[in-house]
Design a protein around this motif. Sequence first.
Motif, PDB file in Angstrom:
ATOM      1  N   PRO A 112      21.218  39.232 -14.916  1.00  0.00           N
ATOM      2  CA  PRO A 112      20.963  39.430 -13.482  1.00  0.00           C
ATOM      3  C   PRO A 112      19.480  39.285 -13.172  1.00  0.00           C
ATOM      4  CG  PRO A 112      21.365  41.528 -14.574  1.00  0.00           C
ATOM      5  CD  PRO A 112      21.644  40.471 -15.590  1.00  0.00           C
ATOM      6  N   SER A 113      19.176  38.925 -11.941  1.00  0.00           N
ATOM      7  CA  SER A 113      17.783  38.788 -11.524  1.00  0.00           C
ATOM      8  C   SER A 113      17.191  40.158 -11.233  1.00  0.00           C
ATOM      9  CB  SER A 113      17.688  37.902 -10.283  1.00  0.00           C
ATOM     10  OG  SER A 113      18.480  38.438  -9.237  1.00  0.00           O
ATOM     11  N   GLY A 114      15.877  40.197 -11.016  1.00  0.00           N
ATOM     12  CA  GLY A 114      15.193  41.442 -10.714  1.00  0.00           C
ATOM     13  C   GLY A 114      15.546  41.962  -9.328  1.00  0.00           C
ATOM     14  N   PRO A 115      14.991  43.118  -8.956  1.00  0.00           N
ATOM     15  CA  PRO A 115      15.287  43.717  -7.643  1.00  0.00           C
ATOM     16  C   PRO A 115      14.952  42.798  -6.473  1.00  0.00           C
ATOM     17  CG  PRO A 115      14.144  45.282  -9.069  1.00  0.00           C
ATOM     18  CD  PRO A 115      14.101  43.969  -9.763  1.00  0.00           C
ATOM     19  N   ASP A 116      13.900  41.988  -6.621  1.00  0.00           N
ATOM     20  CA  ASP A 116      13.509  41.086  -5.536  1.00  0.00           C
ATOM     21  C   ASP A 116      14.145  39.704  -5.682  1.00  0.00           C
ATOM     22  OD1 ASP A 116      12.176  40.425  -7.808  1.00  0.00           O
ATOM     23  OD2 ASP A 116      10.203  40.172  -6.867  1.00  0.00           O
ATOM     24  N   GLY A 117      15.100  39.562  -6.606  1.00  0.00           N
ATOM     25  CA  GLY A 117      15.789  38.288  -6.790  1.00  0.00           C
ATOM     26  C   GLY A 117      15.068  37.313  -7.694  1.00  0.00           C
ATOM     27  N   ALA A 118      13.952  37.721  -8.296  1.00  0.00           N
ATOM     28  CA  ALA A 118      13.162  36.822  -9.137  1.00  0.00           C
ATOM     29  C   ALA A 118      13.470  37.052 -10.613  1.00  0.00           C
ATOM     30  CB  ALA A 118      11.674  37.035  -8.883  1.00  0.00           C
ATOM     31  N   VAL A 119      13.108  36.060 -11.422  1.00  0.00           N
ATOM     32  CA  VAL A 119      13.236  36.171 -12.875  1.00  0.00           C
ATOM     33  C   VAL A 119      12.044  36.965 -13.400  1.00  0.00           C
ATOM     34  CG1 VAL A 119      13.396  34.885 -15.040  1.00  0.00           C
ATOM     35  CG2 VAL A 119      14.417  33.954 -12.957  1.00  0.00           C
ATOM     36  N   GLN A 120      12.287  37.819 -14.370  1.00  0.00           N
ATOM     37  CA  GLN A 120      11.209  38.596 -14.962  1.00  0.00           C
ATOM     38  C   GLN A 120      10.668  37.897 -16.204  1.00  0.00           C
ATOM     39  OE1 GLN A 120      12.874  42.494 -15.651  1.00  0.00           O
ATOM     40  NE2 GLN A 120      12.395  43.171 -13.578  1.00  0.00           N
ATOM     41  N   HIS A 121       9.362  38.093 -16.437  1.00  0.00           N
ATOM     42  CA  HIS A 121       8.750  37.535 -17.642  1.00  0.00           C
ATOM     43  C   HIS A 121       9.432  38.104 -18.883  1.00  0.00           C
ATOM     44  CE1 HIS A 121       5.408  35.206 -16.110  1.00  0.00           C
ATOM     45  NE2 HIS A 121       5.037  36.191 -15.308  1.00  0.00           N
ATOM     46  N   ARG A 122       9.502  37.293 -19.910  1.00  0.00           N
ATOM     47  CA  ARG A 122       9.988  37.750 -21.217  1.00  0.00           C
ATOM     48  C   ARG A 122       8.879  37.434 -22.215  1.00  0.00           C
ATOM     49  NH1 ARG A 122      10.517  39.191 -25.485  1.00  0.00           N
ATOM     50  NH2 ARG A 122      12.221  38.934 -26.978  1.00  0.00           N
ATOM     51  N   TRP A 123       8.061  38.461 -22.519  1.00  0.00           N
ATOM     52  CA  TRP A 123       6.871  38.263 -23.339  1.00  0.00           C
ATOM     53  C   TRP A 123       7.195  38.364 -24.829  1.00  0.00           C
ATOM     54  CZ3 TRP A 123       2.998  36.355 -20.695  1.00  0.00           C
ATOM     55  CH2 TRP A 123       2.819  36.706 -19.360  1.00  0.00           C
ATOM     56  N   VAL A 124       6.591  37.474 -25.614  1.00  0.00           N
ATOM     57  CA  VAL A 124       6.628  37.544 -27.079  1.00  0.00           C
ATOM     58  C   VAL A 124       5.185  37.593 -27.561  1.00  0.00           C
ATOM     59  CG1 VAL A 124       7.173  36.301 -29.207  1.00  0.00           C
ATOM     60  CG2 VAL A 124       8.828  36.355 -27.348  1.00  0.00           C
ATOM     61  N   ARG A 125       4.875  38.607 -28.359  1.00  0.00           N
ATOM     62  CA  ARG A 125       3.488  38.813 -28.781  1.00  0.00           C
ATOM     63  C   ARG A 125       3.185  38.021 -30.050  1.00  0.00           C
ATOM     64  NH1 ARG A 125       0.270  42.963 -31.453  1.00  0.00           N
ATOM     65  NH2 ARG A 125      -1.797  42.970 -30.498  1.00  0.00           N
ATOM     66  N   GLY A 126       2.020  37.352 -30.014  1.00  0.00           N
ATOM     67  CA  GLY A 126       1.513  36.661 -31.192  1.00  0.00           C
ATOM     68  C   GLY A 126       2.036  35.249 -31.360  1.00  0.00           C
ATOM     69  N   ASN A 127       1.355  34.500 -32.259  1.00  0.00           N
ATOM     70  CA  ASN A 127       1.749  33.132 -32.617  1.00  0.00           C
ATOM     71  C   ASN A 127       1.851  32.223 -31.391  1.00  0.00           C
ATOM     72  OD1 ASN A 127       2.137  33.913 -35.435  1.00  0.00           O
ATOM     73  ND2 ASN A 127       4.009  34.922 -34.732  1.00  0.00           N
ATOM     74  N   VAL A 128       0.887  32.357 -30.473  1.00  0.00           N
ATOM     75  CA  VAL A 128       0.901  31.523 -29.274  1.00  0.00           C
ATOM     76  C   VAL A 128       0.594  30.083 -29.668  1.00  0.00           C
ATOM     77  CG1 VAL A 128       0.229  33.436 -27.772  1.00  0.00           C
ATOM     78  CG2 VAL A 128      -1.537  31.984 -28.786  1.00  0.00           C
ATOM     79  N   PRO A 129       1.013  29.102 -28.867  1.00  0.00           N
ATOM     80  CA  PRO A 129       0.751  27.695 -29.212  1.00  0.00           C
ATOM     81  C   PRO A 129      -0.742  27.414 -29.332  1.00  0.00           C
ATOM     82  CG  PRO A 129       2.363  27.860 -27.439  1.00  0.00           C
ATOM     83  CD  PRO A 129       1.811  29.233 -27.638  1.00  0.00           C
ATOM     84  N   LEU A 130      -1.070  26.447 -30.171  1.00  0.00           N
ATOM     85  CA  LEU A 130      -2.462  26.042 -30.320  1.00  0.00           C
ATOM     86  C   LEU A 130      -2.978  25.461 -29.001  1.00  0.00           C
ATOM     87  CD1 LEU A 130      -2.203  24.297 -33.809  1.00  0.00           C
ATOM     88  CD2 LEU A 130      -3.069  26.588 -33.334  1.00  0.00           C
ATOM     89  N   ALA A 131      -4.263  25.668 -28.731  1.00  0.00           N
ATOM     90  CA  ALA A 131      -4.919  25.149 -27.524  1.00  0.00           C
ATOM     91  C   ALA A 131      -4.251  25.663 -26.251  1.00  0.00           C
ATOM     92  CB  ALA A 131      -4.938  23.623 -27.530  1.00  0.00           C
ATOM     93  N   SER A 132      -3.784  26.923 -26.262  1.00  0.00           N
ATOM     94  CA  SER A 132      -3.252  27.540 -25.043  1.00  0.00           C
ATOM     95  C   SER A 132      -4.327  28.442 -24.446  1.00  0.00           C
ATOM     96  CB  SER A 132      -1.992  28.344 -25.351  1.00  0.00           C
ATOM     97  OG  SER A 132      -2.241  29.316 -26.346  1.00  0.00           O
ATOM     98  N   TYR A 133      -4.302  28.582 -23.120  1.00  0.00           N
ATOM     99  CA  TYR A 133      -5.372  29.295 -22.419  1.00  0.00           C
ATOM    100  C   TYR A 133      -4.801  30.441 -21.591  1.00  0.00           C
ATOM    101  CZ  TYR A 133      -8.390  25.486 -23.867  1.00  0.00           C
ATOM    102  OH  TYR A 133      -9.097  24.590 -24.632  1.00  0.00           O
TER     103      TYR A 133
END
Length: 576
Positions: A112-133
């Motif tokens: 289900p979507s959030g209270p305001d009808g939007a999608v919520q972030h799904r964060w994963v910590r670490g191992n971010v892609p190279l050259a990401s800002y």
Amino acid sequence: MCGDGDEAQGDCGSREEWTLLFWTSLAVIVPVIITLWCSAQRSKRKTHMKDFFRKSKHGWRYTDLFNKPTYCCVCSQHILQGAFCDCCSVCADEQCLQRADRSLACKEIMAPSGPDGAVQHRWVRGNVPLASYCAVCKQQCGTQPKLCDSRCVWCQTTVHDDCMESLADADRCSLGEFRSLIIPPHYLYRVNKLRRRHPDEYSKLASSCGSGWTPMLVLANTRSGNNMGEALLGEFRSLLNPVQVFDLSEISPSKALQLCTLLPPGSVRVLVCGGDGTVGWVLDAIDTMKLKGQDQFIPRVTILPLGTGNDLSNTLGWGAGYAGEIPVEQVLRNIVDAEVVKMDRWKVQVASKGLYFRKPKVLSMNNYFSVGPDALMALNFHAHREKTPSFFSSRIINKAVYFLYGTKDCLVQECKDLDKRIELELDGERVALPSLEGIIVCNIGYWGGGCRLWRGMGDEPCPPTRLDDGLLEVVGVFGSFHCAQIQVNLANPVRLGQAHTVRLVLKSSKMPMQVDGEPWAQGPCTITITHKTQALMLYHSTEQTDDDDDESSASETESPTPHDSPQPPGPASAHA
């Protein structure tokens, strides 16, 4: 006394020989035993891992060596080998794998979507892609040698740990650059809750996904060409909703395409990762949808060429072969910018002589039909590949084998005197044949792995060709050597004409034939090629598909017109 000394010396020498033999045998046997034990343990571990991966909600993949500095998402330690999820990019070593599977959630394909009808972030910590800002401070992420910083698995936004509190709309996810291609989890959740599943209801739900929403399905053949399909599946699952990505070795195209019936009519795009044979397989499944009365859900088809020839992909502007030279993100951008064109599809009926009570064999044709030396090369190649499939894992090896069989046919000439064994009719009119070894009937501009057959050297005027004109181009070749000359622009084909219907009568002996690279040996028969239907394809007009810049003007005559409803030419162009 002397004899006793010699005997003692002999016993000592014999003892030394036995000692040397013992240690030599030990030095050989012990490593072999250790190797066999390690191999057995590795096999046992792989079996255990496979069972664990199958039951898991993550899309785990095991690797013996990560290709970049990687840290376990559970214990935060640096790891060289372990498992990673190709959907959410969570990484873990073997000891932490079960804990990671329990405590770290994967991408939810339906939620289900959030209270305001939007999608919520799904964060994963670490191992971010190279050259990401970082989305907040615009500085590079993942530069510290530890598990740090976070990435959203939906919109691909990366943020420093220290900047997370400063992120605007920290709980609201826009789905990122490819939001127009992603099926949001809340859409499938709402579809599942519908009491009445009707196309109008899907269109209403699509309004919550934004304007210009054209969801895309990915169908990949992991056995095509350079065997890149499995790696591509992981990359697409990471960027899109995993429910959109299908492995054709596990599910048929007809079943995968049923997802189109849960999406707004006329909006779906399908990316086929494979060769021309895989594309034909998918287009046949789309024809089956039409027979079921699902015309309104028919998708637009685009291609990521992984096969050997890839002539259809080349004709539509997607290149002669993909080997990872551009990132998957750029492939998706090209698909967003692509335009819809129509492509003729043809029905090939093969009625064997003397078998009047048996139904004729019916095949679908997208690219070309041929009888003669190129079909013989394809037949020999396929027979060899059936015997040793592991050998044909590279596009370069495949083309080298084709070259060897072509060279052999130049010497043997198994298809000579074809003009005496076959009759050709174009739109009911008999065509006088010169001394040929092969006849090729083309629907598209490219043939034989990148050769523009109908145009030849380009030094002679020829009628223009289009994908949607309802016409076939028929040419003849004098042999394998003539085919090779045409491919390197040293000779022209024998242009026999253009027609709406092509009929060939093989009067005697067996001849090799092929339809879109699928060959067989055929005895006396009658072959009739007629128009079947039209498929909606995506054309990438901004990519140059030919290496020679000075030929760009000629290429325009063989490229499909980049709009949805091109007008077919009049009947005056029916024959050359």
